[in-house]
Design an enzyme around this catalytic site. Structure first.
Site, PDB file in Angstrom:
ATOM      1  N   CYS A  43       0.735  -1.397   0.260  1.00  0.00           N
ATOM      2  CA  CYS A  43      -0.136   0.178  -0.300  1.00  0.00           C
ATOM      3  C   CYS A  43       0.936   1.138   0.283  1.00  0.00           C
ATOM      4  CB  CYS A  43      -0.960   0.042   1.659  1.00  0.00           C
ATOM      5  SG  CYS A  43      -2.199   1.453   1.334  1.00  0.00           S
ATOM      6  N   CYS A  48      -1.237   1.486  -2.642  1.00  0.00           N
ATOM      7  CA  CYS A  48      -2.548   2.945  -2.906  1.00  0.00           C
ATOM      8  C   CYS A  48      -1.723   4.010  -2.747  1.00  0.00           C
ATOM      9  CB  CYS A  48      -3.517   2.388  -1.600  1.00  0.00           C
ATOM     10  SG  CYS A  48      -3.390   0.999  -0.484  1.00  0.00           S
ATOM     11  N   LYS A  51       0.155   5.535  -6.101  1.00  0.00           N
ATOM     12  CA  LYS A  51      -0.671   5.863  -7.065  1.00  0.00           C
ATOM     13  C   LYS A  51      -2.459   6.413  -6.777  1.00  0.00           C
ATOM     14  CE  LYS A  51      -4.839   4.708  -6.531  1.00  0.00           C
ATOM     15  NZ  LYS A  51      -5.349   2.511  -5.707  1.00  0.00           N
ATOM     16  N   TYR A 179      -9.344  -3.434 -10.807  1.00  0.00           N
ATOM     17  CA  TYR A 179      -8.783  -2.144 -10.033  1.00  0.00           C
ATOM     18  C   TYR A 179      -7.419  -1.276 -10.492  1.00  0.00           C
ATOM     19  CZ  TYR A 179     -11.648  -2.890  -6.344  1.00  0.00           C
ATOM     20  OH  TYR A 179     -12.733  -3.400  -5.332  1.00  0.00           O
ATOM     21  N   GLU A 183      -7.550   2.053 -13.152  1.00  0.00           N
ATOM     22  CA  GLU A 183      -6.819   3.570 -12.627  1.00  0.00           C
ATOM     23  C   GLU A 183      -5.017   3.995 -13.241  1.00  0.00           C
ATOM     24  OE1 GLU A 183      -8.117   2.215  -8.117  1.00  0.00           O
ATOM     25  OE2 GLU A 183      -5.619   1.490  -8.406  1.00  0.00           O
ATOM     26  N   GLY A 263      -4.335  -9.667 -11.315  1.00  0.00           N
ATOM     27  CA  GLY A 263      -4.971  -9.990 -10.335  1.00  0.00           C
ATOM     28  C   GLY A 263      -3.071  -9.881  -9.964  1.00  0.00           C
ATOM     29  N   THR A 313      -6.080  -2.579   1.798  1.00  0.00           N
ATOM     30  CA  THR A 313      -5.583  -2.417   3.073  1.00  0.00           C
ATOM     31  C   THR A 313      -6.019  -2.281   4.402  1.00  0.00           C
ATOM     32  OG1 THR A 313      -3.828  -1.415   1.332  1.00  0.00           O
ATOM     33  CG2 THR A 313      -4.041  -0.657   3.867  1.00  0.00           C
ATOM     34  N   HIS A 438     -27.788  21.723  -0.855  1.00  0.00           N
ATOM     35  CA  HIS A 438     -27.648  21.860  -2.122  1.00  0.00           C
ATOM     36  C   HIS A 438     -26.721  22.928  -1.554  1.00  0.00           C
ATOM     37  CE1 HIS A 438     -29.138  22.853  -5.955  1.00  0.00           C
ATOM     38  NE2 HIS A 438     -29.166  24.342  -5.460  1.00  0.00           N
ATOM     39  N   GLU A 443     -26.200  14.719  -3.158  1.00  0.00           N
ATOM     40  CA  GLU A 443     -27.778  15.092  -2.509  1.00  0.00           C
ATOM     41  C   GLU A 443     -28.589  14.543  -2.876  1.00  0.00           C
ATOM     42  OE1 GLU A 443     -29.917  19.362  -3.777  1.00  0.00           O
ATOM     43  OE2 GLU A 443     -28.121  19.908  -4.691  1.00  0.00           O
TER      44      GLU A 443
HETATM   45  P1  NDP Z   1      -8.712  -7.809 -10.294  1.00  0.00           P
HETATM   46  O1  NDP Z   1      -8.521  -8.780  -9.757  1.00  0.00           O
HETATM   47  O2  NDP Z   1      -9.533  -6.244  -9.780  1.00  0.00           O
HETATM   48  O3  NDP Z   1      -8.877  -7.157 -11.750  1.00  0.00           O
HETATM   49  C1  NDP Z   1      -7.999  -7.883 -12.444  1.00  0.00           C
HETATM   50  C2  NDP Z   1      -8.482  -8.413 -13.881  1.00  0.00           C
HETATM   51  O4  NDP Z   1      -7.701  -8.793 -14.968  1.00  0.00           O
HETATM   52  C3  NDP Z   1      -9.782  -8.744 -14.390  1.00  0.00           C
HETATM   53  O5  NDP Z   1     -10.441  -7.929 -14.821  1.00  0.00           O
HETATM   54  C4  NDP Z   1      -9.766 -10.547 -14.946  1.00  0.00           C
HETATM   55  O6  NDP Z   1     -10.934 -10.722 -16.039  1.00  0.00           O
HETATM   56  C5  NDP Z   1      -8.571  -9.897 -15.809  1.00  0.00           C
HETATM   57  N1  NDP Z   1      -7.914 -11.157 -15.747  1.00  0.00           N
HETATM   58  C6  NDP Z   1      -7.480 -12.312 -14.633  1.00  0.00           C
HETATM   59  N2  NDP Z   1      -6.700 -13.370 -15.157  1.00  0.00           N
HETATM   60  C7  NDP Z   1      -6.290 -12.753 -16.809  1.00  0.00           C
HETATM   61  C8  NDP Z   1      -6.166 -13.952 -17.419  1.00  0.00           C
HETATM   62  N3  NDP Z   1      -5.318 -14.674 -17.493  1.00  0.00           N
HETATM   63  N4  NDP Z   1      -5.790 -13.487 -18.911  1.00  0.00           N
HETATM   64  C9  NDP Z   1      -6.193 -11.879 -18.955  1.00  0.00           C
HETATM   65  N5  NDP Z   1      -6.771 -11.640 -17.987  1.00  0.00           N
HETATM   66  C10 NDP Z   1      -7.022 -11.934 -16.792  1.00  0.00           C
HETATM   67  O7  NDP Z   1      -6.819  -6.972 -10.429  1.00  0.00           O
HETATM   68  P2  NDP Z   1      -5.874  -6.676 -10.280  1.00  0.00           P
HETATM   69  O8  NDP Z   1      -4.508  -6.295 -10.475  1.00  0.00           O
HETATM   70  O9  NDP Z   1      -7.163  -4.592 -10.717  1.00  0.00           O
HETATM   71  O10 NDP Z   1      -5.783  -6.275  -8.754  1.00  0.00           O
HETATM   72  C11 NDP Z   1      -5.758  -6.737  -7.761  1.00  0.00           C
HETATM   73  C12 NDP Z   1      -6.506  -6.136  -6.169  1.00  0.00           C
HETATM   74  O11 NDP Z   1      -5.988  -5.455  -5.738  1.00  0.00           O
HETATM   75  C13 NDP Z   1      -7.875  -6.417  -6.831  1.00  0.00           C
HETATM   76  O12 NDP Z   1      -8.694  -7.613  -6.236  1.00  0.00           O
HETATM   77  C14 NDP Z   1      -8.008  -5.068  -5.036  1.00  0.00           C
HETATM   78  O13 NDP Z   1      -8.242  -6.177  -4.146  1.00  0.00           O
HETATM   79  C15 NDP Z   1      -6.854  -4.845  -4.577  1.00  0.00           C
HETATM   80  N6  NDP Z   1      -6.310  -3.430  -5.295  1.00  0.00           N
HETATM   81  C16 NDP Z   1      -7.622  -2.365  -4.844  1.00  0.00           C
HETATM   82  C17 NDP Z   1      -7.511  -0.671  -5.417  1.00  0.00           C
HETATM   83  C18 NDP Z   1      -8.671  -0.374  -4.418  1.00  0.00           C
HETATM   84  O14 NDP Z   1      -8.941  -0.361  -3.365  1.00  0.00           O
HETATM   85  N7  NDP Z   1      -8.235   0.437  -5.123  1.00  0.00           N
HETATM   86  C19 NDP Z   1      -6.633  -0.908  -6.290  1.00  0.00           C
HETATM   87  C20 NDP Z   1      -5.999  -1.776  -6.763  1.00  0.00           C
HETATM   88  C21 NDP Z   1      -6.215  -2.790  -6.130  1.00  0.00           C
HETATM   89  P3  NDP Z   1     -12.018 -11.362 -15.143  1.00  0.00           P
HETATM   90  O15 NDP Z   1     -13.117 -10.292 -14.383  1.00  0.00           O
HETATM   91  O16 NDP Z   1     -12.509 -11.743 -16.295  1.00  0.00           O
HETATM   92  O17 NDP Z   1     -11.903 -12.507 -13.870  1.00  0.00           O
END
Ligand code: NDP
Length: 461
Positions: A43, A48, A51, A179, A183, A263, A313, A438, A443
């Site tokens: 984080c 976080c 970012k 996410y 982002e 992911g 986090t 307002h 609102e």
């Molecule tokens: P996410 O799980 O949010 O997103 C992963 C994305 O990658 C999904 O769109 C998924 O598709 C796709 N995907 C997964 N596997 C493959 C593959 N083999 N080939 C192609 N596409 C694939 O993961 P992130 O990496 O974005 O972030 C990880 C985690 O970190 C988040 O889930 C969240 O918990 C945390 N995070 C939170 C934030 C916040 O609070 N603002 C900011 C950043 C991270 P599909 O949907 O089809 O599975």
């Protein structure tokens, strides 16, 4: 002589591990925290915080563009990526030092080294030193996961590298629809990069409310971001400083950088877990824990991303605190994982808490939807082509607001406050009884009178 060298050994100096260490030390426990990289964890160091600094920086582009309608003439603005990186690094170093100082102030001791299990009560440090512990907390977090090994994967960066690029890429291809992908897509687009998002499904942000998904996509596309759905990157070729991503659809995209955000995986490898007989949860690859974050080995606990429950986090911090309260404060504290607010810092932001419309319809026999989209006041003078989405999902029987979804500026700030009402089980009548403030965007949450949709499930004959 004490039976163990320490009462608690924490592996990992991220947000969750640090909170647990400080609280446990406050209860009088002798605590040691091992961190092999930098105190603060994902984080603070490469998640976080940096970012959000990037998001704030790239959003300034909107402010500059919007200024003209309000009478401002701003001379040609220029952006210097290395300045942002240097200032960001300075702030992260300051935070890291604050984390270190706070842990030390609590009485816990930090060792800057990797620690692995020698047996269930013994940790071996990279120095060779062995430390015995009455309790162990595994808080090693997670790391970017690039998925299967495609040809050219060595050219692909993750969010880790995105924080340290020597220069801003003119064109970047980002794979993923969650996410991190969104982002960073908005961050780079805000700074002026040409951005293409590649997503395998039919629409981005799977798991979020369908109206949110459609709205965010259309807003990002209005900002010039190309979103290609229904395809994946199959191969990346390098030609000097340029890369070509070959897609499963048969087409290809050229760029200076290719980033995957598909992911993250829990950091469970090479920790010697097998020597301590700590079990992995086969369904998600994280460390298996019960409601108290306790593993199958009673004196070993795991919190945060390494358990791959809700990778946020504040969740890790709450789990770390609950662990320390339970084990060292002798108070029975479990973490309630329901109704946790979350935000995607895309531009515009997504703020969400509770159930999506689809989830609510599966759970309740009658669901009322209150939904509005509108042009924010600022856009009337700035001329920006943007709309805000606000949506309430209501259990039609109890009148309880079970979900709130917002896409628009400050959505994250708004949803944090709405989450209190949702957590308190506020009803739609409670929202209605609250006077509007307002003129604000928020609102709308207390002025939507008539349901835009009502779903009634017929009882099975
Ligand atoms: P996410 O799980 O949010 O997103 C992963 C994305 O990658 C999904 O769109 C998924 O598709 C796709 N995907 C997964 N596997 C493959 C593959 N083999 N080939 C192609 N596409 C694939 O993961 P992130 O990496 O974005 O972030 C990880 C985690 O970190 C988040 O889930 C969240 O918990 C945390 N995070 C939170 C934030 C916040 O609070 N603002 C900011 C950043 C991270 P599909 O949907 O089809 O599975």
């Amino acid at each position: 002589m004490a039976e163990f060298d320490v009462d608690l050994f924490v592996i990992g100096g991220g947000s969750g591990g640090v909170r647990a260490a400080r609280i446990a030390a406050g209860y009088g426990a002798r605590v040691m925290v091992a961190e092999e990289y930098r105190m603060g964890g994902t984080c603070v160091i490469r998640g976080c915080v940096p970012k959000k600094l990037f998001v704030l920086g790239s959003h300034i582009r909107h402010e500059i563009e919007d200024a003209a309608g309000f009478g401002w003439t701003i001379p040609q603005a220029t952006f210097d990526w290395p300045t942002l990186i240097a200032n960001k690094d300075k702030e992260i170093a300051r935070l890291e030092a604050a984390y270190t100082a706070n842990v030390e102030k609590s009485g816990a001791r930090i060792v800057k080294t990797r620690a692995v299990f020698e047996d269930a009560h013994t940790l071996r440090l990279a120095t060779g030193e062995k430390v015995t512990a009455k309790h162990v907390l595994i808080a090693t977090g997670g790391a970017p996961n690039h998925g299967r090994m495609i040809e050219g994967i060595e050219h692909v960066i993750s969010s880790n590298e995105a924080f340290h690029l020597p220069e801003l890429p003119r064109r970047i291809v980002i794979q993923g629809g969650g996410y991190i992908a969104l982002e960073f897509a908005c961050i780079f687009a805000g700074f002026g990069s040409d951005v293409t998002v590649i997503y395998r499904g039919d629409n981005i942000l799977r798991g979020f409310d369908d109206d949110v998904r459609a709205h965010v996509r259309s807003e990002m596309e209005k900002e010039g971001i190309t979103i290609l759905t229904g395809c994946t990157i199959e191969k990346v070729d390098r030609y000097g400083d340029e890369y070509v991503s070959h897609l499963s659809s048969g087409s290809s995209v050229a760029s200076e950088k290719v980033m995957f955000a598909i992911g993250r995986h829990p950091n469970v490898a090479n920790l010697g877990l097998e020597k301590a007989s700590v079990a992995i949860n086969p369904s998600n690859g994280g460390i298996a824990v019960n409601a108290y974050s306790q593993t199958n080995v009673p004196h070993i606990y795991a919190i945060g991303d390494v358990t791959h429950r809700l990778n946020l986090t504040p969740v890790a911090i709450r789990e770390g605190h609950a662990f320390a309260d339970t084990v060292f404060g002798k108070r029975d504290v479990k973490v309630d994982h329901a109704d946790i607010p979350t935000a995607v810092f895309s531009q515009p932001e997504v703020g969400t808490v509770g159930l999506t419309e689809t989830q609510a319809r599966a759970q309740f026999s009658r669901v009322d939807i209150y939904k509005t989209t509108f042009r924010p006041l600022k856009a009337t003078l700035s001329g920006r082509d943007t709309r805000v989405l606000m949506k309430l999902v209501v259990d039609g029987v109890s009148d309880r607001v079970v979900g709130c979804h917002i896409v628009g500026d400050y959505a994250a700030e708004i949803i944090q406050a709405v989450a209190i009402a949702v957590k308190m089980k506020a009803t739609k009548a409670d929202f209605d009884a609250t006077l509007a403030l307002h003129p604000t965007a928020a609102e709308e949450l207390v002025t939507m009178r008539t349901p835009t949709a009502r779903h009634v499930r017929q009882a099975a004959e």
